[in-house]
Design a protein around this motif. Sequence first.
Motif, PDB file in Angstrom:
ATOM      1  N   ILE A 277       0.835  -1.203   0.000  1.00 37.28           N
ATOM      2  CA  ILE A 277       0.000   0.000   0.000  1.00 37.28           C
ATOM      3  C   ILE A 277       0.864   1.244   0.000  1.00 37.28           C
ATOM      4  CG2 ILE A 277      -1.708   1.270   1.344  1.00 37.28           C
ATOM      5  CD1 ILE A 277      -2.770  -1.381   2.340  1.00 37.28           C
ATOM      6  N   HIS A 278       1.899   1.256   0.884  1.00 31.16           N
ATOM      7  CA  HIS A 278       2.727   2.445   1.012  1.00 31.16           C
ATOM      8  C   HIS A 278       4.058   2.297   0.312  1.00 31.16           C
ATOM      9  CE1 HIS A 278      -0.143   4.119   3.762  1.00 31.16           C
ATOM     10  NE2 HIS A 278      -0.058   3.071   4.557  1.00 31.16           N
ATOM     11  N   SER A 279       4.577   1.132   0.300  1.00 34.04           N
ATOM     12  CA  SER A 279       5.882   0.894  -0.310  1.00 34.04           C
ATOM     13  C   SER A 279       6.888   1.876   0.277  1.00 34.04           C
ATOM     14  CB  SER A 279       5.766   1.017  -1.836  1.00 34.04           C
ATOM     15  OG  SER A 279       7.011   0.766  -2.432  1.00 34.04           O
ATOM     16  N   ASN A 280       7.663   2.556  -0.567  1.00 37.39           N
ATOM     17  CA  ASN A 280       8.635   3.546  -0.097  1.00 37.39           C
ATOM     18  C   ASN A 280       8.192   4.967  -0.403  1.00 37.39           C
ATOM     19  OD1 ASN A 280      10.439   1.620   0.876  1.00 37.39           O
ATOM     20  ND2 ASN A 280      11.317   1.325  -1.159  1.00 37.39           N
ATOM     21  N   SER A 281       6.893   5.153  -0.625  1.00 32.27           N
ATOM     22  CA  SER A 281       6.414   6.481  -0.993  1.00 32.27           C
ATOM     23  C   SER A 281       6.176   7.384   0.206  1.00 32.27           C
ATOM     24  CB  SER A 281       5.105   6.368  -1.783  1.00 32.27           C
ATOM     25  OG  SER A 281       4.102   5.764  -0.975  1.00 32.27           O
ATOM     26  N   ILE A 282       6.252   6.829   1.431  1.00 32.64           N
ATOM     27  CA  ILE A 282       6.018   7.656   2.614  1.00 32.64           C
ATOM     28  C   ILE A 282       7.265   8.493   2.876  1.00 32.64           C
ATOM     29  CG2 ILE A 282       5.541   7.644   5.077  1.00 32.64           C
ATOM     30  CD1 ILE A 282       3.990   5.142   4.715  1.00 32.64           C
ATOM     31  N   GLU A 283       7.104   9.783   2.865  1.00 31.61           N
ATOM     32  CA  GLU A 283       8.221  10.686   3.114  1.00 31.61           C
ATOM     33  C   GLU A 283       8.085  11.410   4.439  1.00 31.61           C
ATOM     34  OE1 GLU A 283       8.898  11.726  -1.614  1.00 31.61           O
ATOM     35  OE2 GLU A 283       8.507  13.299  -0.160  1.00 31.61           O
ATOM     36  N   ASP A 284       7.003  11.228   5.134  1.00 31.52           N
ATOM     37  CA  ASP A 284       6.779  11.939   6.370  1.00 31.52           C
ATOM     38  C   ASP A 284       6.346  10.930   7.424  1.00 31.52           C
ATOM     39  OD1 ASP A 284       4.883  14.943   7.241  1.00 31.52           O
ATOM     40  OD2 ASP A 284       6.362  13.768   8.313  1.00 31.52           O
ATOM     41  N   GLY A 285       7.174  10.778   8.473  1.00 33.80           N
ATOM     42  CA  GLY A 285       6.825   9.865   9.543  1.00 33.80           C
ATOM     43  C   GLY A 285       5.616  10.315  10.322  1.00 33.80           C
ATOM     44  N   LEU A 286       5.368  11.631  10.391  1.00 33.79           N
ATOM     45  CA  LEU A 286       4.193  12.141  11.084  1.00 33.79           C
ATOM     46  C   LEU A 286       2.913  11.685  10.392  1.00 33.79           C
ATOM     47  CD1 LEU A 286       2.994  13.924  13.293  1.00 33.79           C
ATOM     48  CD2 LEU A 286       3.258  15.868  11.756  1.00 33.79           C
ATOM     49  N   LEU A 287       2.921  11.674   9.043  1.00 31.86           N
ATOM     50  CA  LEU A 287       1.761  11.184   8.306  1.00 31.86           C
ATOM     51  C   LEU A 287       1.542   9.702   8.586  1.00 31.86           C
ATOM     52  CD1 LEU A 287      -0.442  11.617   6.153  1.00 31.86           C
ATOM     53  CD2 LEU A 287       1.282  11.090   4.428  1.00 31.86           C
ATOM     54  N   HIS A 288       2.618   8.953   8.660  1.00 27.35           N
ATOM     55  CA  HIS A 288       2.501   7.529   8.969  1.00 27.35           C
ATOM     56  C   HIS A 288       1.946   7.323  10.386  1.00 27.35           C
ATOM     57  CE1 HIS A 288       3.535   3.286   9.298  1.00 27.35           C
ATOM     58  NE2 HIS A 288       4.193   3.558  10.417  1.00 27.35           N
ATOM     59  N   PHE A 289       2.403   8.146  11.323  1.00 32.81           N
ATOM     60  CA  PHE A 289       1.957   8.012  12.707  1.00 32.81           C
ATOM     61  C   PHE A 289       0.471   8.327  12.848  1.00 32.81           C
ATOM     62  CE2 PHE A 289       1.121   9.925  16.836  1.00 32.81           C
ATOM     63  CZ  PHE A 289       1.603   8.957  17.705  1.00 32.81           C
ATOM     64  N   SER A 290       0.010   9.375  12.194  1.00 29.35           N
ATOM     65  CA  SER A 290      -1.368   9.819  12.392  1.00 29.35           C
ATOM     66  C   SER A 290      -2.365   9.128  11.490  1.00 29.35           C
ATOM     67  CB  SER A 290      -1.454  11.340  12.162  1.00 29.35           C
ATOM     68  OG  SER A 290      -1.027  11.650  10.849  1.00 29.35           O
ATOM     69  N   ALA A 291      -1.918   8.570  10.357  1.00 22.24           N
ATOM     70  CA  ALA A 291      -2.872   8.027   9.392  1.00 22.24           C
ATOM     71  C   ALA A 291      -2.826   6.505   9.291  1.00 22.24           C
ATOM     72  CB  ALA A 291      -2.611   8.629   8.007  1.00 22.24           C
ATOM     73  N   CYS A 292      -1.706   5.891   9.613  1.00 23.00           N
ATOM     74  CA  CYS A 292      -1.564   4.454   9.375  1.00 23.00           C
ATOM     75  C   CYS A 292      -1.651   3.612  10.635  1.00 23.00           C
ATOM     76  CB  CYS A 292      -0.234   4.177   8.670  1.00 23.00           C
ATOM     77  SG  CYS A 292      -0.058   5.063   7.103  1.00 23.00           S
ATOM     78  N   LEU A 293      -1.209   4.160  11.741  1.00 20.48           N
ATOM     79  CA  LEU A 293      -1.130   3.367  12.958  1.00 20.48           C
ATOM     80  C   LEU A 293      -2.419   3.474  13.765  1.00 20.48           C
ATOM     81  CD1 LEU A 293       2.502   4.173  14.169  1.00 20.48           C
ATOM     82  CD2 LEU A 293       1.728   2.237  12.801  1.00 20.48           C
ATOM     83  N   LYS A 294      -2.724   2.386  14.488  1.00 22.26           N
ATOM     84  CA  LYS A 294      -3.812   2.415  15.440  1.00 22.26           C
ATOM     85  C   LYS A 294      -3.334   3.100  16.711  1.00 22.26           C
ATOM     86  CE  LYS A 294      -5.970  -1.859  13.817  1.00 22.26           C
ATOM     87  NZ  LYS A 294      -6.433  -3.223  14.193  1.00 22.26           N
ATOM     88  N   PHE A 295      -4.302   3.465  17.562  1.00 23.44           N
ATOM     89  CA  PHE A 295      -3.931   4.111  18.812  1.00 23.44           C
ATOM     90  C   PHE A 295      -3.099   3.173  19.689  1.00 23.44           C
ATOM     91  CE2 PHE A 295      -7.514   6.801  17.642  1.00 23.44           C
ATOM     92  CZ  PHE A 295      -7.011   8.058  17.933  1.00 23.44           C
ATOM     93  N   SER A 296      -3.412   1.908  19.628  1.00 27.27           N
ATOM     94  CA  SER A 296      -2.670   0.954  20.465  1.00 27.27           C
ATOM     95  C   SER A 296      -1.252   0.734  19.974  1.00 27.27           C
ATOM     96  CB  SER A 296      -3.416  -0.387  20.505  1.00 27.27           C
ATOM     97  OG  SER A 296      -3.564  -0.908  19.179  1.00 27.27           O
ATOM     98  N   GLU A 297      -0.934   1.059  18.750  1.00 22.24           N
ATOM     99  CA  GLU A 297       0.395   0.837  18.184  1.00 22.24           C
ATOM    100  C   GLU A 297       1.290   2.064  18.262  1.00 22.24           C
ATOM    101  OE1 GLU A 297      -1.096  -2.323  14.733  1.00 22.24           O
ATOM    102  OE2 GLU A 297      -0.487  -0.271  14.208  1.00 22.24           O
ATOM    103  N   ARG A 298       0.729   3.215  18.619  1.00 19.48           N
ATOM    104  CA  ARG A 298       1.503   4.446  18.565  1.00 19.48           C
ATOM    105  C   ARG A 298       2.569   4.507  19.658  1.00 19.48           C
ATOM    106  NH1 ARG A 298      -2.984   9.159  17.105  1.00 19.48           N
ATOM    107  NH2 ARG A 298      -3.544   8.314  15.045  1.00 19.48           N
ATOM    108  N   GLU A 299       2.237   4.016  20.837  1.00 19.38           N
ATOM    109  CA  GLU A 299       3.208   4.069  21.917  1.00 19.38           C
ATOM    110  C   GLU A 299       4.454   3.256  21.583  1.00 19.38           C
ATOM    111  OE1 GLU A 299       4.553   5.485  25.526  1.00 19.38           O
ATOM    112  OE2 GLU A 299       2.637   5.962  24.554  1.00 19.38           O
ATOM    113  N   GLY A 300       4.267   2.060  21.036  1.00 20.08           N
ATOM    114  CA  GLY A 300       5.411   1.240  20.656  1.00 20.08           C
ATOM    115  C   GLY A 300       6.203   1.853  19.528  1.00 20.08           C
ATOM    116  N   TYR A 301       5.527   2.521  18.633  1.00 23.20           N
ATOM    117  CA  TYR A 301       6.245   3.170  17.536  1.00 23.20           C
ATOM    118  C   TYR A 301       7.126   4.305  18.054  1.00 23.20           C
ATOM    119  CZ  TYR A 301       7.029   5.992  13.375  1.00 23.20           C
ATOM    120  OH  TYR A 301       7.604   6.723  12.386  1.00 23.20           O
ATOM    121  N   LEU A 302       6.622   5.091  18.993  1.00 24.88           N
ATOM    122  CA  LEU A 302       7.420   6.184  19.543  1.00 24.88           C
ATOM    123  C   LEU A 302       8.630   5.658  20.310  1.00 24.88           C
ATOM    124  CD1 LEU A 302       4.773   8.774  20.785  1.00 24.88           C
ATOM    125  CD2 LEU A 302       6.360   9.016  18.890  1.00 24.88           C
ATOM    126  N   GLU A 303       8.463   4.561  21.031  1.00 27.13           N
ATOM    127  CA  GLU A 303       9.590   3.997  21.767  1.00 27.13           C
ATOM    128  C   GLU A 303      10.665   3.434  20.844  1.00 27.13           C
ATOM    129  OE1 GLU A 303       7.988   1.111  24.362  1.00 27.13           O
ATOM    130  OE2 GLU A 303       7.018   2.559  25.716  1.00 27.13           O
TER     131      GLU A 303
END
Length: 946
Positions: free
Chosen positions: A16-42
């Motif tokens: 779906i995203h491949s390597n086209s994501i250039e902004d980690g903030l967009l990935h954090f707010s649009a792709c991840l669930k709320f339960s996955e965000r804490e682990g991503y930040l760590e």
Amino acid sequence: MAEFIKYCKGSSDTGIHSNSIEDGLLHFSACLKFSEREGYLESLQGTERLELRQRIVDELARTARLRKIFEAEGLKTETGRLLKSFKATLHQQFQRRRARQKSSESEPSSHVPITKSKNLDDEVTEVVLEDLRANVIYFKKRAKDAHPHPYDHPELEGTFPNQRVPLGLLLRDNPKNPLMWKCEEDMIRYFHIPANNMSWVEEAIARYYNETKPDIDGPYRKPPQGVKESKTRMLLRPQFWRGLQHGDRPDLPTHTRHMRPRCYPISTDHENSEPKPKNLMLFMPYLHWETDRRRLKSAEILKRHGLAKWSPFSDIVDNALDPAVETNMDRVDSDGLLESMTTTSRAGRISSKPVKITHQSKSQKRNLLGILLLKAAALFEAMDGFADEMLIEKHLSRRPPLHPRRTLDQSYYWTLKDTCSRDRDQVVYRGTAPSPKLLLLHSGCTKDNPKKDKACPQCMENVKKVPRVVMVDQLWMWILDENTIITSFPKRWGRNKPDPSAVQKCIRTRLRAARVDEVRCVYDLGIIILDQVSRVFFDRTQPTDLQPQVIDSFANAIGKVTHKQTVAFDHFWECTQLVSKGYNSRDETAFTSVKKWQDTLLDINPEGDLLREIKDILDELFIITLIKTQEETVIRTFVKNCQRLQNWSNFGEIDSRSDRSSPGLSSMKLKQRRQSSLATMPYITLDQQYDPEDVHWTMICARELLDNLQDQLMELQSLRNAAENTSFALKDLLALKQQQAGVVEARESVKQGEESLRQGRSIMLFTIVTIIFLPLSFFTGVFGMNATDLTGSSGPGLYNWGDIFRFMSTNDPTPTLRITNLTFFLVPISALIITCSLLLAFSKLVRAALSFWFNVAWAWLITSTPAYVRWRETHLTSKKLAEDETKIINRMKKKALQIEFERKERERRRKEGTPKEPASTRNSTSLQPSVMGLDDGDIEMGVRLR
């Protein structure tokens, strides 16, 4: 990007995203669930990951602060009502409150806590100043004789050229403010303020000089007595700052505010006059763009907080009479669902009723998730433009004020209070917006084929189109002490992340890709800024994103009008040939088609529409050319000031294209150039602090900048020439149509003349018949009478002429007259009279012969007797006869008045018993002063008055 792609589920399978994501903030707010965000930040560790982590944390903090502000505003504002509606819909979507709490608890705990402020306005101001970021760029020499290199300041976040600080920090009197840090001699600094706010500029310059912001609102704008003149006040003198502001009057619309295009050297030394001030001030307009939706949003906010809220009553009445189209999204469902969109067209007359066109939205009627997403999008849009909206609300009416962005028409027609209709008539808007005709044709395409899975390609193409308009922004630039540059120009509405077409983004991209020795002094950096600002629509190598190709839009628009004009010419000649063929045809049915083609030739509406369109194109090209001319004038003045500061001479004799096109200059070539060009040129004298190589490089850059501006003006001039040629061709076509109208009018006149001739012949035939039968009727009536004078006999039934005329005059009943047998005289006499009448009417020879014999006989008669000679000797004329007539009549009137006066005099004397006087005495005494005193003119006037 691999460190966060793994958190995107489905990326390994479906890509779906491949390597086209250039902004980690967009990935954090649009792709991840709320339960996955804490682990991503760590998982974000390391230098680059910590930077991304900090961005995410800052964004979460900003969202929390905005939510707090919206909740505090409540139902008083539109954003507060929108947030409440979004929460209600969200609660309806997730029926259980536990799920909501779970989602809120799953948010990362690392976001910054928000302290409660005592005042909501202070909180809003702080959010705005924190949301807006000021770009900071440093160049520093690594060695004494080396060129300045990009430099990452250790006290600032990020890396070159993306180091930023909150705008509030840049304007505060704080030791952490980069403007207040001492600038080293081998360092070049660049600060950018993302808005044309005059109060922010004054505060930033005061921070640069470590001074308090001066009060320059006094009557004479001078410091109080005994206070030393500060450098900030010297730099912001009226002739260099507020005096250059146009549209400062409170009765003018806000879009009239702009700084007049100028470039001045300014001295900050109040005691000594500097021969070469090292401070440069520059104000210059430039072209940019904006989407129509965001422009309309900013226009509504400007109207809400500008002078429109104090509009006079007459303007409100005039606006009420103008036609308006309103589009409303009606939410009439109890669940807050979107039922329909209603478009209301209000006519210009107050008495006319609005016409409603309702478009049902069946796909969204009962879809609660769609309504939730719609409100979430509206809430995101409100959050995205919150800083800009608050900036307008807080600073639009302040002194000194904020200068808002202007459209192309607002920059030229600044006296107009509202240019909304003109803004939506731009060439770029028409080229980027879907065609209204196509929208009308494809409005019911889904009804034609309900089973069709895919949408209509035309409808999909129309949905993708984003209408855009051309804007005119301002560049404010100060070069201070040959080490620091401060610029101020606005950005597009909203946060615009990412925005490749932003001018500041283009400047940073240019500096990142620049060669090591390209920025050798502060003037080189200023030339790069001016170059990027002036080439917004002319650099086709930049990533455009949504940026419109303005030059191509104008070329396409001119090409379309030219094509239509060519078709109109061909159609005109085709119609002319058909009309000519129809007139020359003997077929009577051909005149029906002639009438049709003739009406086509007399219709000028198609050509008039094309001429109006090409006039609009010429008008916009003229405005764009005017702005580019102002750019060239300001930049040329900037180059002259640089020439004076660096002691250039004969600047125009250097050919820069070949020098600048080379990728690099070796030391041998530089040495040869110094010996061959600089050392042998007597017209260049250099100060000790400037390296001749650096000065030569600055001259090359400046020359190339001016050459680019000349090329841009030539490109615009070529478009104007093409548009003018099309305009002249349309005028020629309209002139031909006017001439053709004259030809048609002449043909109609000939046709009417022929019709009149046919009618005259009919009347002539009727006259001939009348001439023939009138004598016949007369003689029939005469010879039909039983008169003894005609019959020669007498009898009881016969009467003479006297009896007949007596019966006719007295209306007595006459006996039956006997018809005589003398009717044989009727035919020859009637024939003689008819023949003579026709000969006199139609034969010129007969009339000439009769005139000849009559005139000759009359002349012979009067010349054979002495009457002609006697008459000539009398010298009688009409004027002499009229004068004699007047004299005789006046004499007669005078005599009558004299007789009447004598009669009245005798009566008076008889009544008084006065003895009778001789007539001679009476005539000489009493009559003369009374009667003789009247001249001929008085008698004539008296007669006329009576």
